[in-house]
Design an enzyme around this catalytic site. Sequence first.
Site, short mmCIF file in Angstrom:
data_model
loop_
_atom_site.label_atom_id
_atom_site.label_comp_id
_atom_site.label_asym_id
_atom_site.label_seq_id
_atom_site.Cartn_x
_atom_site.Cartn_y
_atom_site.Cartn_z
CG ASP A 213 7.64 4.43 -53.62
OD1 ASP A 213 8.31 3.90 -54.30
OD2 ASP A 213 7.75 5.59 -53.47
CD GLU A 264 -10.88 -1.94 -41.48
OE1 GLU A 264 -11.23 -1.75 -42.58
OE2 GLU A 264 -10.39 -1.36 -40.60
C1 NOJ Z 1 11.02 3.98 -55.13
C2 NOJ Z 1 10.62 3.57 -56.47
O1 NOJ Z 1 10.61 2.32 -56.85
C3 NOJ Z 1 11.18 4.62 -57.36
O2 NOJ Z 1 11.10 4.30 -58.69
C4 NOJ Z 1 10.92 6.06 -57.02
O3 NOJ Z 1 11.62 6.82 -57.93
C5 NOJ Z 1 11.04 6.30 -55.44
N1 NOJ Z 1 10.74 5.04 -54.77
C6 NOJ Z 1 10.37 7.45 -55.34
O4 NOJ Z 1 8.99 7.02 -55.21
#
Ligand code: NOJ
Length: 547
Positions: A213, A264
């Site tokens: 993310d 790893e």
């Molecule tokens: C990207 C994610 O896809 C989204 O759903 C989220 O709100 C933001 N990052 C924050 O984590």
Amino acid sequence: MSSNSSPSHEWWRTAVIYQVYPRSFADSSGNGIGDLPGVTSRLDHLAALGVDAVWLSPFYRSPQNDAGYDVSDYCDVDPMFGTLADADALIARAHHLGLRVIFDIVPNHSSSEHVWFQEALAAGPGSPERDHYIFREGRGPNGAEPPNNWQSTFGGPAWTRITEADGTPGPWYLHLFDTTQPDFDWTNPWVADRFDEVLRFWLDRGIDGFRIDVAHGLAKSPGLPDVDTDPMLIGGGWTTEEHPYWSRDDVHAIWRRWRHVTEEYDGDRALVAEAWVLPLSKMAQWVRDDELHQAFNFGYLMTPWDAKDMRAVIDDSLESFGTVGAPSTWVLSNHDTIRHTTRLSTKAPLAHNIGIGPQSLDRPDEAHSIARGRAATLLMLALPGSAYVYQGEELGLPEAIDIPDDARQDPTFFHTPAGVYGRDGCRVPLPWESDAPAYGFSPTGASWLPQPASWARYAADSQRGVAGSTLEMYREALKLRRERSLAHGTLGWNESDSDVLDFTVSGVRVVSNMSDDPVALPSGDRLLASGPVGESLPPDTTVWLAI
Ligand code: NOJ
């Protein structure tokens, strides 16, 4: 592993990866929120569809202020979604079916309820615990103003002030997203060490990789200077300018470190970046051969249904990712974006999570948008590289537009001006059975977001085995894609009208009519078409021909 997915080295180069959004996939408990046993119970659907891997959005412990992207324990399953044993069962069942498994990891921020953040608050000013996050004194008299002008992706300042244990106003902490999502300080080695442990925790349980993310946001400019350009587009991170928190070079050291961790392990574990970076030549830096394996191609996702733009982004993608030896990926829909069936037919380009709702003027006609959505899918699934399919797109689901305000859940909706609806419309629980409560999503008929009354016709059981249905089109496309090795091929353009895309890959000619008129159909045996095709190729239609 058996059947679908190739056990060969570097499977991710050509894989079709299906995104499960666990809240909305299948609910086994009946509380209206999808869960891991629900996912496991429906994995056969994915095996039959013919995808290679499944990626699950977060199901970790979380207060759910951002639908699980606010994690309060990275190494446990939220009781709402099940247990660790349920996660193990899901991994085992997927592997038995020949599906690889990718989990989401959220390293830019935790939940404010994470014990690490709670310890940082309790330990007080100057403590090492505070340095795990980004606390700064405010500006102005009594530090009453935020430390800089950064804005949260979900609206409002990216800073929240704390009150110390003795009741005095304290410093502010940074949150690029919701106020309950404090950003980690990745310059602190303690943070990197903790995340190595999290990676190993899940890799030890046998997963095949991670979707990372906000992989363009972890490194902040020293001194946290004000943003002097437009601070942010809603939805975050689109900038080609030098920026104090998006797409900074320092982030690459983190990905090199993570690559070492995955190496790893035996097998072929893959790391996928969610990185909103432009131009694509810059995004390609995320997938250099000692960093991550793949990056979502948001340049492609954001391209309108226009032959010139599409051709340009396809060329740019193959060139940019190819230069660093990485596969291009292709993606049209996800849990942050208006479903492509609807989105590609909107008149004005919409930023990816502004959404569409009851008051939106730009509401595409459903039948027309479904035709275009199917055409876009057949175009995408013919492209060399790896493709992402978001749950429900194989059913042809459009965006759910008429969600009442009081049923909405996305924090974006609550912190932004009227007309910004956010992402709920693409997150509505899936219809499995046309005639069951909640269309088979949940045994009790409960659903955390309301499902449109018209969705019986999209239910999986209305489409399974029905020639020409969107579900059968996806299955056939994925089968042909594998049989004809399209993902391994080299794309060559054929001469065509400027409103038409026409290319050949692995002996398959792909023609996509993006004009308003029928165009001549080249010769070749028809393998698959996104809609009815006669002597000519109608608008908003893609055809695959064997040559
Ligand atoms: C990207 C994610 O896809 C989204 O759903 C989220 O709100 C933001 N990052 C924050 O984590």
